[in-house]
Design an enzyme around this catalytic site. Structure first.
Site, PDB file in Angstrom:
ATOM      1  N   SER A  74     -10.261   7.072  -2.655  1.00  0.00           N
ATOM      2  CA  SER A  74      -9.172   7.316  -3.410  1.00  0.00           C
ATOM      3  C   SER A  74      -7.733   6.860  -2.998  1.00  0.00           C
ATOM      4  O   SER A  74      -7.631   6.123  -2.391  1.00  0.00           O
ATOM      5  CB  SER A  74      -8.974   8.063  -1.447  1.00  0.00           C
ATOM      6  OG  SER A  74      -8.178   8.558  -1.199  1.00  0.00           O
ATOM      7  N   LYS A  75      -6.473   7.755  -4.056  1.00  0.00           N
ATOM      8  CA  LYS A  75      -5.245   7.296  -4.149  1.00  0.00           C
ATOM      9  C   LYS A  75      -4.495   7.416  -3.211  1.00  0.00           C
ATOM     10  O   LYS A  75      -4.002   6.250  -2.584  1.00  0.00           O
ATOM     11  CB  LYS A  75      -4.605   8.074  -5.208  1.00  0.00           C
ATOM     12  CG  LYS A  75      -5.089   7.964  -6.553  1.00  0.00           C
ATOM     13  CD  LYS A  75      -4.172   8.368  -7.803  1.00  0.00           C
ATOM     14  CE  LYS A  75      -4.873   9.405  -8.598  1.00  0.00           C
ATOM     15  NZ  LYS A  75      -4.087  10.499  -9.603  1.00  0.00           N
ATOM     16  N   ARG A  76      -4.846   8.444  -1.977  1.00  0.00           N
ATOM     17  CA  ARG A  76      -4.316   8.544  -1.241  1.00  0.00           C
ATOM     18  C   ARG A  76      -5.209   7.715  -0.027  1.00  0.00           C
ATOM     19  O   ARG A  76      -4.238   7.365   0.962  1.00  0.00           O
ATOM     20  CB  ARG A  76      -4.104   9.942  -0.657  1.00  0.00           C
ATOM     21  CG  ARG A  76      -3.118  10.439   0.343  1.00  0.00           C
ATOM     22  CD  ARG A  76      -3.386  11.752   0.846  1.00  0.00           C
ATOM     23  NE  ARG A  76      -4.903  12.643   0.558  1.00  0.00           N
ATOM     24  CZ  ARG A  76      -6.092  12.578   1.022  1.00  0.00           C
ATOM     25  NH1 ARG A  76      -5.659  12.600   2.347  1.00  0.00           N
ATOM     26  NH2 ARG A  76      -7.246  12.939   1.516  1.00  0.00           N
ATOM     27  N   LYS A  77      -5.494   7.127   0.034  1.00  0.00           N
ATOM     28  CA  LYS A  77      -6.838   6.305   1.030  1.00  0.00           C
ATOM     29  C   LYS A  77      -7.020   5.057   0.943  1.00  0.00           C
ATOM     30  O   LYS A  77      -6.789   4.046   1.607  1.00  0.00           O
ATOM     31  CB  LYS A  77      -8.298   7.452   1.635  1.00  0.00           C
ATOM     32  CG  LYS A  77      -8.294   8.241   2.368  1.00  0.00           C
ATOM     33  CD  LYS A  77      -9.011   8.429   3.229  1.00  0.00           C
ATOM     34  CE  LYS A  77      -9.371  10.052   3.224  1.00  0.00           C
ATOM     35  NZ  LYS A  77     -11.115  10.415   2.783  1.00  0.00           N
ATOM     36  N   ALA A 109      -6.461   1.166  -5.171  1.00  0.00           N
ATOM     37  CA  ALA A 109      -7.103   2.452  -6.289  1.00  0.00           C
ATOM     38  C   ALA A 109      -5.531   2.436  -6.634  1.00  0.00           C
ATOM     39  O   ALA A 109      -5.932   2.412  -8.152  1.00  0.00           O
ATOM     40  CB  ALA A 109      -6.781   3.638  -5.167  1.00  0.00           C
TER      41      ALA A 109
END
Ligand code: GLU
Length: 550
Positions: free
Chosen positions: A296-299, A303
């Site tokens: 995930s790009k967020r986590k 990424a």
């Protein structure tokens, strides 16, 4: 003039070119049998991330394995979500990672190839020409629904547990007449162009996906949007038109698009195009509290591709690692072909993971250690300096103060047939080489417990007397062995193993003592070489320090 033709003229009267014109302008490619034409089509709505890099690599090796073409196309139809510098970051990133681009955007500003333009915002007329054809054939129509109306329909559908979307009775403008359309246009009402889908949800479509194998999906019955109100296409429509005209043979893309395949197949058919081979790649996964999930790009810092640059992974290491994710056969191939370029690897899409391979940081480090081990000291120092200059300027100052010295440090156990595999990324280099630089060296006198302090002192004092930087490895060890009998240590390992009680320890134990005195560590590359690089004066200083501080 037929009603459909009138409608087409009303909506897209400014389009004078015909589909035949584009078919001729972009002829079939003249490539050997079996050569695959593949592409990545990034949207500049973000920066280069691991998924895009991976997809680019899978496409690149598909082209390489078949003598085909790999091109880039910029899908910039969503101007609202575009980020500044996105194209530069993505294209430059691919170049930096050694993903060679044959055609399309070969640099962020240069388009190359006969199928240009390779940016969707520059192709509006082409899409409009094919939309016009569909309207003329009664396969597309204008829809004047407002966003609010569409939301209201959706809410109604959700309330009544009906499949959402613009289909069947909900496709209210399906049978709009030219007169009605004209009147609404005169009123200044905005509209989109929708496909008049001939499909039915009851029917099934069968796809033979190049990776997933046989897949069965419901046929598309949705009158989805082809051209938005500003005349710019949706992804679906642009994909069909572009991949046909650019003569893509294999569409290798993320599997989030698999469920859209019925739409795409329908479009290809209605436009009279032969569909490409679809190949849907599962995303790279991560293990999170025991469960597999999409990276995930967020986590996940990994990424974003910048993470690898910051950590100091060589671009080649990341690519070699991604190759192992792309194909479970790559590692064996690499073992047998250590120095061959990866382009020679015969890649087979069919063998890719269907469920998504796991990202494994430890494996990346192992792969990377192998890659760094293939570099000579000259290259290592050059790359290290390049990295440090950007990400650790203080370390950069230290290692560039005396570049010949730094080269000697990193040549130890390297420019030889079996180099040590101990650096995975450049941010490890400071800790790895700390005892060579006064800024980072702190003595650590934790000698082995089983050797008494008097023996340590006696040994180090004796050794300091005889040490010579000119010694070869054998002479160097010979001097340690020579001191053994006087301290009741065994010079010979075999003899020591056979008669442990008779001795205080072995020559090996004493070399550990010396290693700790000189470097503060138990584990280092070849100590004789280390001492040569440090120089006699510094070695003796450290040994004397140990004698006085033990
Ligand atoms: N622009 C699409 C994306 O970024 C491309 C998908 C494709 O390869 O067709 O997801």
């Amino acid at each position: 003039m037929s009603q459909n033709k009138k409608m087409a003229e009303l909506l897209l009267g400014h389009i004078t070119k015909t589909p035949e014109y584009y078919e001729e302008l972009y002829p079939a490619r003249n490539l050997p049998e079996g050569a695959r034409v593949v592409r990545i089509a990034p949207s500049p709505t973000g920066y280069l991330h691991l998924g895009t890099l991976f997809m680019a690599l899978v496409n690149r090796i598909t082209a390489d394995s078949t003598g085909g073409i790999f091109y880039t196309r910029i899908e910039d139809t969503d101007k609202k979500r575009e980020v500044e510098g996105g194209i530069d970051d993505i294209i430059n990133g691919l170049i930096r990672f050694g993903i060679n681009i044959d055609e399309g955007f070969v640099t962020p500003t240069e388009q190359k190839g006969d199928y240009a333009p390779y940016k969707q915002s520059e192709r509006a007329e082409i899409y409009q020409c094919f939309a016009k054809k569909l309207i003329e054939e009664g396969l597309a129509y204008p829809c004047f629904c407002t966003a609010e109306e569409l939301v209201a329909v959706r809410e109604e559908q959700e309330k009544n547990k009906i499949r959402t979307g613009y289909h069947g009775e909900f496709a209210v403008h399906r049978d709009i007449t030219v007169e009605e359309a004209e009147a609404l246009i005169k009123e200044g009402k905005p509209y989109v162009i929708r496909l008049k889908s001939p499909g039915s949800e009851e029917n099934r479509v069968f796809v033979d996906d190049g990776i997933k194998g046989k897949v069965e999906l419901p046929e598309n019955d949705e009158d989805f949007v082809l051209l938005k109100s500003d005349g710019i296409p949706t992804y679906h429509f642009a994909h069909a038109v572009d991949d046909h005209l650019m003569r893509t043979t294999h569409v290798i893309r993320g599997d989030e698009w698999l469920s859209s395949v019925p739409k795409h197949i329908q479009l290809f058919k209605l436009l009279g195009f032969k569909p490409p081979k679809f190949c849907h790649v599962a995303p790279i996964m991560k293990l999170d509290s025991g469960a597999k999930r999409k990276i995930s790009k967020r986590k996940d810092p990994e990424a974003a591709v910048h993470y690898f640059a910051e950590e100091g992974y060589d671009a080649k290491s990341v690519i070699e690692y991604l190759m192992t994710i792309a194909s479970s056969e790559f590692e064996d191939w690499r073992r047998a072909n250590a120095t061959e370029p990866r382009q020679k690897f015969k890649f087979n899409l069919k063998k890719m993971s269907v469920s998504g391979a796991l990202f494994d940081g430890d494996k990346l480090n192992d792969v990377s250690k192998n890659v760094v081990a293939t570099m000579n000291s000259e290259t290592v120092v050059e790359k290290l300096c390049e990295w440090a200059k950007e990400f650790d300027p203080e370390f950069y100052e230290v290692i560039t103060r005396d570049i010949a010295y730094t080269k000697a440090v990193f040549a130890i156990d390297r420019d030889c047939p079996k180099p040590r595999k101990d650096i995975a990324k450049w941010n490890e280099a400071k800790a790895y080489s700390a005892y060579f630089f006064e800024e980072y060296y702190t003595p650590c006198l934790e000698f082995p417990e089983n050797i008494d302090k008097d023996s340590i002192k006696a040994f180090l004092s004796e050794y300091a007397k005889v040490y010579s930087v000119e010694d070869t490895k054998e002479e160097w060890f010979g001097r340690i062995k020579a001191i053994c009998p006087s301290l009741n240590f065994a010079a010979d390992t075999k003899e020591y193993k056979a008669n442990k009680e008779a001795y205080k320890g072995s020559a090996g134990d004493l070399s550990t003592v010396l290693r700790i005195a000189v470097t503060g560590r138990r584990n280092t590359p070849d100590l004789c070489s280390i001492m040569q690089v440090l120089g006699r004066e510094e070695c003796i200083r450290r040994i004397n320090y140990a004698i006085s501080n033990i």
